[in-house]
Design an enzyme around this catalytic site. Structure first.
Site, PDB file in Angstrom:
ATOM      1  N   VAL A   4       0.845  -1.201   0.000  1.00  0.00           N
ATOM      2  CA  VAL A   4       0.000   0.000   0.000  1.00  0.00           C
ATOM      3  C   VAL A   4       0.877   1.247   0.000  1.00  0.00           C
ATOM      4  CG1 VAL A   4      -1.707   1.328   1.285  1.00  0.00           C
ATOM      5  CG2 VAL A   4      -1.931  -1.162   1.114  1.00  0.00           C
ATOM      6  N   PRO A  27       0.250   2.953 -38.217  1.00  0.00           N
ATOM      7  CA  PRO A  27       0.278   2.215 -39.488  1.00  0.00           C
ATOM      8  C   PRO A  27      -1.050   2.109 -40.217  1.00  0.00           C
ATOM      9  CG  PRO A  27       0.261   0.695 -37.644  1.00  0.00           C
ATOM     10  CD  PRO A  27       0.389   2.062 -37.054  1.00  0.00           C
ATOM     11  N   GLY A  30       0.767   9.185 -41.714  1.00  0.00           N
ATOM     12  CA  GLY A  30       0.861   7.770 -41.409  1.00  0.00           C
ATOM     13  C   GLY A  30       2.176   7.470 -40.718  1.00  0.00           C
ATOM     14  N   GLY A  31       2.197   6.424 -39.901  1.00  0.00           N
ATOM     15  CA  GLY A  31       3.428   6.028 -39.223  1.00  0.00           C
ATOM     16  C   GLY A  31       3.933   7.100 -38.281  1.00  0.00           C
ATOM     17  N   ASP A  32       5.216   7.420 -38.405  1.00  0.00           N
ATOM     18  CA  ASP A  32       5.863   8.432 -37.577  1.00  0.00           C
ATOM     19  C   ASP A  32       6.259   9.615 -38.462  1.00  0.00           C
ATOM     20  OD1 ASP A  32       7.515   8.860 -34.808  1.00  0.00           O
ATOM     21  OD2 ASP A  32       8.645   9.631 -36.524  1.00  0.00           O
ATOM     22  N   ASP A  59      -2.645  13.042 -44.619  1.00  0.00           N
ATOM     23  CA  ASP A  59      -2.101  12.204 -45.685  1.00  0.00           C
ATOM     24  C   ASP A  59      -3.051  11.047 -45.951  1.00  0.00           C
ATOM     25  OD1 ASP A  59       0.179  13.615 -46.172  1.00  0.00           O
ATOM     26  OD2 ASP A  59       1.488  12.363 -44.943  1.00  0.00           O
ATOM     27  N   LYS A  79      -4.656  16.879 -52.306  1.00  0.00           N
ATOM     28  CA  LYS A  79      -5.488  17.716 -53.154  1.00  0.00           C
ATOM     29  C   LYS A  79      -5.249  19.214 -52.957  1.00  0.00           C
ATOM     30  CE  LYS A  79      -9.120  14.237 -53.514  1.00  0.00           C
ATOM     31  NZ  LYS A  79     -10.535  13.895 -53.271  1.00  0.00           N
ATOM     32  N   PRO A 128       9.351  -1.304  10.400  1.00  0.00           N
ATOM     33  CA  PRO A 128      10.583  -2.087  10.573  1.00  0.00           C
ATOM     34  C   PRO A 128      11.115  -2.652   9.261  1.00  0.00           C
ATOM     35  CG  PRO A 128       8.678  -3.322  11.358  1.00  0.00           C
ATOM     36  CD  PRO A 128       8.189  -1.946  11.046  1.00  0.00           C
ATOM     37  N   GLY A 165      -1.012  -3.200 -43.893  1.00  0.00           N
ATOM     38  CA  GLY A 165      -0.853  -3.814 -42.586  1.00  0.00           C
ATOM     39  C   GLY A 165      -1.647  -3.131 -41.489  1.00  0.00           C
TER      40      GLY A 165
END
Length: 416
Positions: free
Chosen positions: A29, A180, A256-258, A203, A225, A49, A369
């Site tokens: 705790v 992804p 997308g992605g990083d 994107d 566009k 203790p 993916g």
């Protein structure tokens, strides 16, 4: 103390900076509660203790003072707040009685009804602390409190509880990696910033399903566009980010992605910095790791691959613009992950074989993916060019080259 009488607890936030707090008991705790007390700046004395290794580490680091003994009457003198959490019921009763005499707010882990204070289920999001206490006619319900807390904090983090008529972000641009493709794989911070945006420039590889969740007032712009005029495509996107930010809008550039893995995020960040526009970068889960994983392919595996290399395949090996040392790549024994390489995979495979890579090296192409349309096509370096054409593999797809492709054969992937 009066018996529990169905009166609700009065909620209050304790300001404990520099004030004496005593924790009696050094078990699990205390281990859970001490970090928040340390973060609050309390002057903490632990009386016990023994202690768990984590609690002992806090004492060794000087975050708390540890008196290695059992509780004694008088330990709560001049104490603002006490946490009683030993396994000795008699010691807990004695410490609780002292807290009552000295009018010290006291939490007991073993008997909430004997305490003068309760610890709420707490959570934090962007400078907001959520504290939840639930009570019923039969007493407290900590599990219900935790469930309500989790729902509120998640709503704050992902933006579903953001009030649309209040601005929660200052004007500027956030470059957000959307992951992804599966909308559940965007980061919590990315999702929250989307919910707070005035303008989203997206994107086509970003998680499109998230755009449907945006409030009606949010302007969604397809980056593909944007009129180019005299600008190149990327310059036009940069200018759109600048124009909307200068108009006082909170802008999200959803990728997308990083953003920094073949996402041209740094080009956009530099363009914004040149105009003095604040820019926040939110990393995303890169398809270089997540897409192979979703298809059952580990990019590294003990005894098989000790490294993996990520390469852009948008330029063919014999193209004078190529910056890739394909001869060096062919000598590596680890995993090769190729992005934007579907239409060039035949010539890439030929280059790797020409520089010494075995034609029998396993290859997998994973199209779309982590989405419902995900599919995997297996081949070897010798056959991948023909297989990609025969199976009509189309972008977006991640190509994995190496022995790791065969490691999980037959297991299947973590399909969406």
């Amino acid at each position: 103390m009066a018996e529990y009488d169905d009166h609700p607890a009065y909620p209050v936030g304790l300001r404990l900076t520099g004030r004496r707090v005593v924790v009696v008991g050094g078990g699990q705790v205390a281990q859970r509660r001490l970090p928040a007390l340390v973060a609050a700046g309390a002057d903490i004395t632990l009386v016990s203790p023994s202690a768990t290794p984590s609690v002992e580490a806090m004492a060794d680091a000087g975050e708390i003072r540890w008196e290695r003994r059992r509780y004694q009457d008088g330990d709560l003198a001049d104490t603002w707040y006490a946490l009683i959490a030993t396994t000795d019921a008699a010691a807990n009763d004695a410490a609780s009685a002292e807290a009552e005499r000295t009018r010290t707010w006291c939490v007991r882990s073993d008997d909430a009804e004997a305490a003068t204070a309760w610890t709420p289920a707490t959570g934090r999001s962007e400078g907001i602390t959520v504290a939840v206490l639930t009570t019923t006619s039969h007493g407290r319900d900590p599990r219900h409190s935790a469930a309500v807390r989790d729902a509120i904090v998640e709503g704050l983090r992902d933006g579903t509880l953001a009030a649309p008529h209040h601005r929660t972000r200052a004007p500027g641009v956030a470059l957000v990696g959307g992951g992804p493709g599966d909308p559940d794989l965007i980061t919590v911070r990315g999702r929250r910033l989307l919910a707070e945006a005035d303008v989203v420039i997206a994107d086509r590889l970003g998680p499109r399903a998230l755009l449907d969740e945006l409030p009606p007032h949010v302007e969604v712009i397809d980056a593909a566009k944007i009129p180019y005029g005299r600008f190149m495509a990327q310059e036009a996107i940069n200018q759109a980010l600048i124009d909307h930010a200068k108009a006082g809008k909170a802008v999200v550039r959803l990728k997308g992605g990083d953003p920094y893995v073949f996402g041209r995020g740094m080009e956009e960040a530099l363009a914004l910095a040149a105009e003095g526009i604040p820019c926040t970068v939110v990393p995303g889960i890169s398809s270089t790791i997540s897409v192979p994983g979703a298809a059952g392919i580990p990019v590294t595996h003990r005894g098989v691959a000790h490294e993996f290399t990520v390469v852009s395949g948008h330029v063919a090996p014999d193209d004078p613009r190529s910056l890739v040392d394909w001869e060096a790549l062919a000598r590596l024994r680890g995993t090769l992950v190729l992005l934007m390489a579907v239409d060039k995979i035949g010539s890439i495979a030929q280059a790797l074989i020409a520089h010494g890579k075995s034609p029998d090296t396993p290859v997998a192409l994973v199209q779309e993916g982590t989405t419902a349309a995900q599919r995997r096509v297996d081949a070897t370096l010798a056959t991948v060019g023909e297989r990609a054409v025969a199976e009509d593999v189309r972008p977006p797809a991640v190509v994995v080259v190496g022995e790791v492709v065969a490691v999980g054969a037959g297991l299947g992937g973590a399909r969406p």
